[in-house]
Design a protein around this motif. Structure first.
Motif, PDB file in Angstrom:
ATOM      1  N   ARG A  15       0.834  -1.207   0.000  1.00  0.00           N
ATOM      2  CA  ARG A  15       0.000   0.000   0.000  1.00  0.00           C
ATOM      3  C   ARG A  15       0.868   1.256   0.000  1.00  0.00           C
ATOM      4  O   ARG A  15       0.544   2.232  -0.683  1.00  0.00           O
ATOM      5  CB  ARG A  15      -0.950  -0.008   1.206  1.00  0.00           C
ATOM      6  N   VAL A  19       0.694   4.316  -2.625  1.00  0.00           N
ATOM      7  CA  VAL A  19       0.500   5.703  -2.199  1.00  0.00           C
ATOM      8  C   VAL A  19       1.627   6.588  -2.731  1.00  0.00           C
ATOM      9  O   VAL A  19       1.379   7.699  -3.205  1.00  0.00           O
ATOM     10  CB  VAL A  19       0.385   5.808  -0.661  1.00  0.00           C
ATOM     11  N   GLU A  40      -1.637   9.890   4.375  1.00  0.00           N
ATOM     12  CA  GLU A  40      -1.731   8.428   4.342  1.00  0.00           C
ATOM     13  C   GLU A  40      -0.345   7.791   4.300  1.00  0.00           C
ATOM     14  O   GLU A  40      -0.087   6.790   4.976  1.00  0.00           O
ATOM     15  CB  GLU A  40      -2.550   7.960   3.140  1.00  0.00           C
ATOM     16  N   LYS A  41       0.569   8.385   3.545  1.00  0.00           N
ATOM     17  CA  LYS A  41       1.943   7.877   3.473  1.00  0.00           C
ATOM     18  C   LYS A  41       2.581   7.897   4.857  1.00  0.00           C
ATOM     19  O   LYS A  41       3.192   6.918   5.280  1.00  0.00           O
ATOM     20  CB  LYS A  41       2.759   8.706   2.484  1.00  0.00           C
ATOM     21  N   LYS A  43       1.100   7.869   7.786  1.00  0.00           N
ATOM     22  CA  LYS A  43       0.434   6.875   8.626  1.00  0.00           C
ATOM     23  C   LYS A  43       0.976   5.475   8.339  1.00  0.00           C
ATOM     24  O   LYS A  43       1.265   4.710   9.264  1.00  0.00           O
ATOM     25  CB  LYS A  43      -1.075   6.920   8.373  1.00  0.00           C
TER      26      LYS A  43
END
Length: 51
Positions: A15, A19, A40-41, A43
């Motif tokens: 993932r 991303v 998001e990266k 996280k």
């Protein structure tokens, strides 16, 4: 009843690569998505580092 489980390290790495690819594309084509992808990266990186 459902149980919640953590994604595997391999799934997190996969993932993260998605991303990073999407982020590189967004910086050129969709600047409005950069902030969300960056978050998001971060996280994902934190989750990977915490293993």
């Amino acid at each position: 009843m459902t149980t919640h489980h953590e994604p595997s390290a391999a799934a997190l790495e996969h993932r993260l690569k998605e991303v990073e690819r999407d982020l590189a594309r967004a910086q050129k084509e969709n600047p409005e998505h950069v902030h969300a992808l960056t978050a998001e990266k971060k996280k994902l990186e934190d989750q990977i580092a915490g293993r």
